[in-house]
Design an enzyme around this catalytic site. Structure first.
Site, mmCIF file in Angstrom:
data_model
loop_
_atom_site.group_PDB
_atom_site.id
_atom_site.type_symbol
_atom_site.label_atom_id
_atom_site.label_comp_id
_atom_site.label_asym_id
_atom_site.label_seq_id
_atom_site.Cartn_x
_atom_site.Cartn_y
_atom_site.Cartn_z
ATOM 1 C CG ASP A 1 -1.949 0.648 1.098
ATOM 2 O OD1 ASP A 1 -2.124 1.502 0.132
ATOM 3 O OD2 ASP A 1 -3.168 0.730 1.939
ATOM 4 C CB CYS B 1 -5.555 3.800 -3.216
ATOM 5 S SG CYS B 1 -6.178 2.863 -4.825
HETATM 6 P P1 HMG Z 1 -9.471 -4.352 -17.007
HETATM 7 O O1 HMG Z 1 -8.911 -3.652 -17.860
HETATM 8 O O2 HMG Z 1 -10.939 -4.252 -16.754
HETATM 9 O O3 HMG Z 1 -9.017 -5.758 -17.038
HETATM 10 O O4 HMG Z 1 -8.612 -4.149 -15.561
HETATM 11 P P2 HMG Z 1 -8.965 -6.779 -18.269
HETATM 12 O O5 HMG Z 1 -9.219 -8.145 -17.788
HETATM 13 O O6 HMG Z 1 -9.721 -6.151 -19.401
HETATM 14 O O7 HMG Z 1 -7.285 -6.762 -18.624
HETATM 15 C C1 HMG Z 1 -6.638 -5.457 -19.252
HETATM 16 C C2 HMG Z 1 -5.350 -5.582 -19.246
HETATM 17 O O8 HMG Z 1 -4.651 -6.049 -17.717
HETATM 18 C C3 HMG Z 1 -4.873 -7.174 -19.984
HETATM 19 O O9 HMG Z 1 -3.567 -6.749 -20.613
HETATM 20 C C4 HMG Z 1 -4.666 -7.895 -19.142
HETATM 21 O O10 HMG Z 1 -3.831 -9.156 -19.501
HETATM 22 C C5 HMG Z 1 -4.136 -7.176 -17.775
HETATM 23 P P3 HMG Z 1 -3.285 -6.054 -22.266
HETATM 24 O O11 HMG Z 1 -4.034 -7.140 -22.994
HETATM 25 O O12 HMG Z 1 -4.170 -4.855 -22.122
HETATM 26 O O13 HMG Z 1 -1.990 -6.166 -22.235
HETATM 27 N N1 HMG Z 1 -4.369 -7.903 -16.430
HETATM 28 C C6 HMG Z 1 -3.356 -8.247 -15.484
HETATM 29 N N2 HMG Z 1 -2.172 -8.138 -15.967
HETATM 30 C C7 HMG Z 1 -1.381 -8.524 -14.479
HETATM 31 N N3 HMG Z 1 -2.066 -9.219 -13.617
HETATM 32 C C8 HMG Z 1 -3.205 -9.197 -13.381
HETATM 33 C C9 HMG Z 1 -4.343 -8.745 -14.622
HETATM 34 N N4 HMG Z 1 -5.396 -8.897 -14.995
HETATM 35 C C10 HMG Z 1 -5.553 -8.081 -16.038
HETATM 36 N N5 HMG Z 1 -3.771 -9.839 -12.365
HETATM 37 C C11 HMG Z 1 -7.930 -4.823 -13.316
HETATM 38 C C12 HMG Z 1 -8.923 -4.802 -14.243
HETATM 39 C C13 HMG Z 1 -8.466 -5.341 -12.037
HETATM 40 C C14 HMG Z 1 -6.823 -5.805 -13.852
HETATM 41 C C15 HMG Z 1 -7.084 -3.487 -13.298
HETATM 42 O O14 HMG Z 1 -8.012 -2.544 -13.116
HETATM 43 C C16 HMG Z 1 -6.103 -3.668 -12.139
HETATM 44 O O15 HMG Z 1 -5.132 -4.023 -12.265
HETATM 45 N N6 HMG Z 1 -6.422 -2.669 -11.300
HETATM 46 C C17 HMG Z 1 -5.493 -2.576 -10.021
HETATM 47 C C18 HMG Z 1 -6.014 -1.700 -8.952
HETATM 48 C C19 HMG Z 1 -5.007 -1.842 -7.875
HETATM 49 O O16 HMG Z 1 -4.173 -2.455 -7.755
HETATM 50 N N7 HMG Z 1 -5.375 -0.793 -6.963
HETATM 51 C C20 HMG Z 1 -4.612 -0.524 -5.673
HETATM 52 C C21 HMG Z 1 -4.972 -1.555 -4.718
HETATM 53 S S1 HMG Z 1 -6.404 -1.250 -3.944
HETATM 54 C C22 HMG Z 1 -6.175 -0.450 -2.570
HETATM 55 O O17 HMG Z 1 -5.230 0.100 -2.557
HETATM 56 C C23 HMG Z 1 -7.047 -0.150 -1.590
HETATM 57 C C24 HMG Z 1 -6.796 -1.007 -0.197
HETATM 58 O O18 HMG Z 1 -5.343 -0.647 0.217
HETATM 59 C C25 HMG Z 1 -7.732 -0.812 0.961
HETATM 60 C C26 HMG Z 1 -8.048 0.484 1.111
HETATM 61 O O19 HMG Z 1 -7.196 1.347 1.423
HETATM 62 O O20 HMG Z 1 -9.177 0.660 1.164
HETATM 63 C C27 HMG Z 1 -6.594 -2.681 -0.621
HETATM 64 MG MG MG Z 2 -4.940 1.068 1.646
#
Ligand code: HMG
Ligand code: MG
Length: 304
Positions: A14, A238
């Site tokens: 994070d 985030c």
């Molecule tokens: P999307 O665009 O809807 O996904 O994203 P998709 O399935 O259409 O795939 C798009 C591209 O991403 C493709 O690649 C996939 O292969 C790739 P391209 O064909 O364009 O080259 N892809 C991946 N690559 C690596 N690993 C994967 C993966 N899945 C798809 N797992 C998706 C949906 C969820 C993937 C995207 O929106 C994403 O990665 N989001 C990340 C969000 C994130 O990490 N946010 C920060 C963490 S959450 C947080 O901080 C809150 C927390 O701390 C709690 C709090 O504080 O409240 C936990």
């Molecule tokens: Mg967080």
């Protein structure tokens, strides 16, 4: 409140996911090693998400592989879908975390789907994890407010937490992603969610944007919560929560708990060393008050 609290150190995930300048794998590993030396029992070390979405967390498999040899510690990684699960398992993950939102606006911005779609997306991950003997933690974001939708009702949080719990998450972490909560609200939220998920299985994941995180945690402890997410040095935020600052600082939490006679297994001076390590790597002093106070004390001693 004279018992144990489990701290989940989320700094390497994070914290570093929000740094403008990506940190090398070597430096990320050095940070985790410093946290291990401080006795941190549970560390979230990275994310298996799209590197286009969060480039800072690319190569998390290398970080996990480099630190995964400590049998007595738990390493967590985020997975948003089966693709992330596959990569995490291939890298040796034994605990993964799925992450949903209590608000539609943040769900769309963060993981590009509705809340319901995200829950459905996690279903095969949880089913496979059960078959593979992998533990799954569940996050609910925006539990006390959303940067896109504003107010978030406790009933909305409870519904998502319940869905994650029923799918088999062993613990549900409640994220005040943008750090807007206050103690009375945090308390009311916990009471509501605990009607569906046992309090012992709820974690407090509070960001400190408005300086309320420690007070909210204290309210949560009074309610019976015993798991706290924190980031060394108060790192974090985030990329999809504009304006939100870091997690509550681990050293601030440890200092408060020590004052209450509550054990965490974390050594405060060594934790300060880990905070100072990451602080040097990112080129900024820690925002943590306890780190600033302890560093000032050390520097004053060095001058005499
Ligand atoms: P999307 O665009 O809807 O996904 O994203 P998709 O399935 O259409 O795939 C798009 C591209 O991403 C493709 O690649 C996939 O292969 C790739 P391209 O064909 O364009 O080259 N892809 C991946 N690559 C690596 N690993 C994967 C993966 N899945 C798809 N797992 C998706 C949906 C969820 C993937 C995207 O929106 C994403 O990665 N989001 C990340 C969000 C994130 O990490 N946010 C920060 C963490 S959450 C947080 O901080 C809150 C927390 O701390 C709690 C709090 O504080 O409240 C936990
Ligand atoms: Mg967080």
């Amino acid at each position: 409140m004279n018992d144990q609290v489990r701290i989940v150190e989320v700094g390497p995930r994070d914290g570093l996911q929000n740094e403008k300048t990506p940190i090398s794998v070597e430096d990320r590993v050095a940070f985790v090693e410093a946290l291990l030396a401080a006795g941190c029992p549970i560390i979230e070390v990275g994310s298996f998400v799209s590197p286009k979405a969060v480039p800072q967390m690319a190569s998390s498999e290398q970080v996990l592989r480099a630190v995964n040899h400590h049998p007595d510690r738990e390493f967590h990684v985020l997975v948003p879908n089966e693709k992330g699960y596959d990569a995490a398992i291939a890298a040796g993950a034994r605990v993964v975390a799925v992450f949903a939102s209590a608000s539609e606006g943040f769900s769309r911005a963060n993981i590009n789907c509705t809340i319901e779609e995200s829950i459905e997306r996690f279903r095969p991950v949880l089913a496979r994890a059960k078959a593979d003997g992998i533990k799954v933690r569940g996050y609910v974001s925006c539990v006390l407010g959303c940067p896109y939708d504003g107010e978030v009702r406790p009933s909305a949080v409870t519904a998502v937490a319940k869905a994650l719990w029923e799918q088999g998450c062993y613990e549900v972490s409640l994220g005040d992603t943008i750090g807007v909560g206050t103690p009375a609200k945090a308390r009311a939220l916990l009471r509501a969610v605990a009607t569906e998920v046992p309090m012992a299985q709820l974690a407090l994941h509070f960001h400190d944007t408005y300086g309320q995180a420690l007070a909210n945690i204290y309210a949560g402890l009074e309610e019976g919560a015993r798991v706290i997410d924190a980031a060394a040095g108060g790192l974090g935020g985030c990329p999809y929560a504009p304006g939100a600052t870091g997690n509550v600082a681990t050293e601030d939490v440890v200092y408060m708990l020590q004052g209450m006679g509550i054990a965490t297994g974390i050594d405060l001076p060594k934790l300060l060393a880990a905070t100072n390590t990451v602080s040097r790597l990112i080129g900024r002093p820690p925002v943590s008050r306890v780190a600033a106070a302890l560093n000032a004390k050390i520097n004053a001693k060095a001058r005499t």
